[in-house]
Scaffold this motif. Sequence first.
Motif, PDB file in Angstrom:
ATOM      1  N   ARG A 261       2.560  -8.957  -5.711  1.00 21.36           N
ATOM      2  CA  ARG A 261       1.330  -8.266  -5.332  1.00 21.36           C
ATOM      3  C   ARG A 261       1.272  -6.883  -5.978  1.00 21.36           C
ATOM      4  N   THR A 262       2.371  -6.166  -5.942  1.00 26.29           N
ATOM      5  CA  THR A 262       2.399  -4.823  -6.519  1.00 26.29           C
ATOM      6  C   THR A 262       2.220  -4.871  -8.032  1.00 26.29           C
TER       7      THR A 262
ATOM      8  N   GLY B 216       0.814  -1.211   0.000  1.00 29.17           N
ATOM      9  CA  GLY B 216       0.000   0.000   0.000  1.00 29.17           C
ATOM     10  C   GLY B 216       0.849   1.264   0.000  1.00 29.17           C
ATOM     11  N   ASN B 217       1.932   1.252   0.786  1.00 29.65           N
ATOM     12  CA  ASN B 217       2.877   2.380   0.762  1.00 29.65           C
ATOM     13  C   ASN B 217       3.311   2.675  -0.661  1.00 29.65           C
ATOM     14  N   ALA B 218       3.750   1.631  -1.357  1.00 31.11           N
ATOM     15  CA  ALA B 218       4.313   1.801  -2.701  1.00 31.11           C
ATOM     16  C   ALA B 218       3.272   2.287  -3.692  1.00 31.11           C
ATOM     17  N   VAL B 219       2.121   1.640  -3.704  1.00 30.94           N
ATOM     18  CA  VAL B 219       1.084   1.983  -4.680  1.00 30.94           C
ATOM     19  C   VAL B 219       0.610   3.421  -4.480  1.00 30.94           C
ATOM     20  N   ASN B 220       0.353   3.797  -3.238  1.00 36.69           N
ATOM     21  CA  ASN B 220      -0.156   5.142  -2.967  1.00 36.69           C
ATOM     22  C   ASN B 220       0.916   6.212  -3.201  1.00 36.69           C
ATOM     23  N   CYS B 221       2.158   5.919  -2.810  1.00 34.27           N
ATOM     24  CA  CYS B 221       3.236   6.890  -3.004  1.00 34.27           C
ATOM     25  C   CYS B 221       3.549   7.083  -4.484  1.00 34.27           C
ATOM     26  N   ALA B 222       3.423   6.015  -5.267  1.00 36.34           N
ATOM     27  CA  ALA B 222       3.692   6.134  -6.702  1.00 36.34           C
ATOM     28  C   ALA B 222       2.747   7.131  -7.350  1.00 36.34           C
ATOM     29  N   ALA B 223       1.484   7.090  -6.968  1.00 29.57           N
ATOM     30  CA  ALA B 223       0.517   8.042  -7.526  1.00 29.57           C
ATOM     31  C   ALA B 223       0.865   9.472  -7.118  1.00 29.57           C
ATOM     32  N   ILE B 224       1.326   9.640  -5.878  1.00 33.05           N
ATOM     33  CA  ILE B 224       1.712  10.971  -5.406  1.00 33.05           C
ATOM     34  C   ILE B 224       2.944  11.466  -6.154  1.00 33.05           C
ATOM     35  N   LEU B 225       3.927  10.596  -6.334  1.00 33.58           N
ATOM     36  CA  LEU B 225       5.146  10.986  -7.047  1.00 33.58           C
ATOM     37  C   LEU B 225       4.827  11.394  -8.479  1.00 33.58           C
ATOM     38  N   LYS B 226       3.878  10.726  -9.087  1.00 30.57           N
ATOM     39  CA  LYS B 226       3.472  11.119 -10.444  1.00 30.57           C
ATOM     40  C   LYS B 226       2.862  12.511 -10.426  1.00 30.57           C
ATOM     41  N   ASP B 227       2.007  12.793  -9.466  1.00 28.86           N
ATOM     42  CA  ASP B 227       1.390  14.122  -9.360  1.00 28.86           C
ATOM     43  C   ASP B 227       2.439  15.201  -9.103  1.00 28.86           C
ATOM     44  N   LEU B 228       3.474  14.866  -8.342  1.00 29.46           N
ATOM     45  CA  LEU B 228       4.520  15.838  -8.030  1.00 29.46           C
ATOM     46  C   LEU B 228       5.429  16.117  -9.233  1.00 29.46           C
ATOM     47  N   GLY B 229       5.412  15.225 -10.204  1.00 27.77           N
ATOM     48  CA  GLY B 229       6.224  15.435 -11.399  1.00 27.77           C
ATOM     49  C   GLY B 229       7.714  15.282 -11.171  1.00 27.77           C
TER      50      GLY B 229
ATOM     51  N   THR C 135       5.880   2.633  -9.325  1.00 25.12           N
ATOM     52  CA  THR C 135       6.055   3.826 -10.154  1.00 25.12           C
ATOM     53  C   THR C 135       6.066   3.461 -11.631  1.00 25.12           C
ATOM     54  N   ARG C 136       6.621   2.325 -11.975  1.00 22.26           N
ATOM     55  CA  ARG C 136       6.580   1.882 -13.373  1.00 22.26           C
ATOM     56  C   ARG C 136       5.149   1.609 -13.809  1.00 22.26           C
ATOM     57  N   ASN C 137       4.339   1.099 -12.903  1.00 19.64           N
ATOM     58  CA  ASN C 137       2.923   0.899 -13.211  1.00 19.64           C
ATOM     59  C   ASN C 137       2.217   2.222 -13.476  1.00 19.64           C
ATOM     60  N   GLN C 138       2.780   3.316 -12.942  1.00 16.11           N
ATOM     61  CA  GLN C 138       2.244   4.662 -13.176  1.00 16.11           C
ATOM     62  C   GLN C 138       2.845   5.296 -14.430  1.00 16.11           C
TER      63      GLN C 138
END
Length: 356
Positions: free
Chosen positions: A344-345, A267-280, A304-307
């Motif tokens: 899982r990720t 969950g840490n990874a999946v949620n943080c990846a979306a945030i990192l994408k938004d941050l550019g 992040t690769r999934n993003q």
Amino acid sequence: MHIRTPFLLSASLLAGLWAPAPALADGINAAAQERAAHIVQTGIYYYWNGGDLKQAEKDYFQGITLKGRYDIVENSFREAAKLQPDRLDLLFGVASAQVLQKDTAGALQTWADIWQKDRQGFEAPILQAAYLTALENTEATDKILATLARSHPERTQAYQDKFARATRTLALPIRTTPNPDMPQAQHAIVVLGYALGKGGVVQPTLLKRLDKALALARLYPDAPLVLSGGVQQGGITEAYAMAEWLAAQGIARSRLVLEDLAKDTVGNAVNCAAILKDLGVRHATLVSSASHIRRGLTVLEEATRNQGLDLHFDSLVELDYPRLEDAEKITAAERVVVYRDLMRTSGIWAFPGIQQ
């Protein structure tokens, strides 16, 4: 994830749980389906919350001696699979519970059984390949991948690439001091939470991680800090507690981005990846404990690769080993857990349709 309370069985319903169930005219055994759902829900409840093992033996698993909450999870899926033997998703749940109980050999056999039932399937054999890779059984891994490459060439290659990245991450050195050579621009710092004490008290392990994050925050004054952790104590999440601590040390709140939903490393990874994408951002430094950093980096890169991102990662750890040399040793158990969370990720849920 919304956790529902376990289904409470009356004596009559409990007796009916194990009685033969009539099939509907179209071949669907509705009563068995309902009973299987109740049993599985019990297992997932124990997965998250634990409970009274003796009561579970009495109510659900007569004749089975339970050794722990993951034993309840495994037996829940196993009993449900007996009621609905054509549902392969229930067998995947059995295998995942076996992994949780460190019965990797049993899980490998369960996935082999699933593949035997579904020769065109992909997920069971690729899970076998992942765990055999973790166990460094190259010959068996190569044989499975060669078979899959004939029927699923693109997916097989994608997972071979994932395994190769995981191998590189596992070989990275442990960094205990901040790296001064990361870019100042488009750089984020990701801090993974740790269980809070009673009443939301920040525990020593998390304080040590925060000390490392603070050093990075001062070294990279323009970098946002993504604080990840959604497990609550006393109504306070790990992310909130981390933000309050960093703010008290003088870090501007405008730099603090709270990810307060994650309940585990995936969950840490999946949620943080979306945030990192938004941050550019294009660069990220992950902060965690030495015992956790390789798993954290592996799943964060996958997420992040999934993003659609291709970030450059660095790391910084609090050393939770007596010596650095101890931290740099990788055990078979650690590799298994890394590959478990990688899969899982990647999108192959541990308990299909229920829990990632």
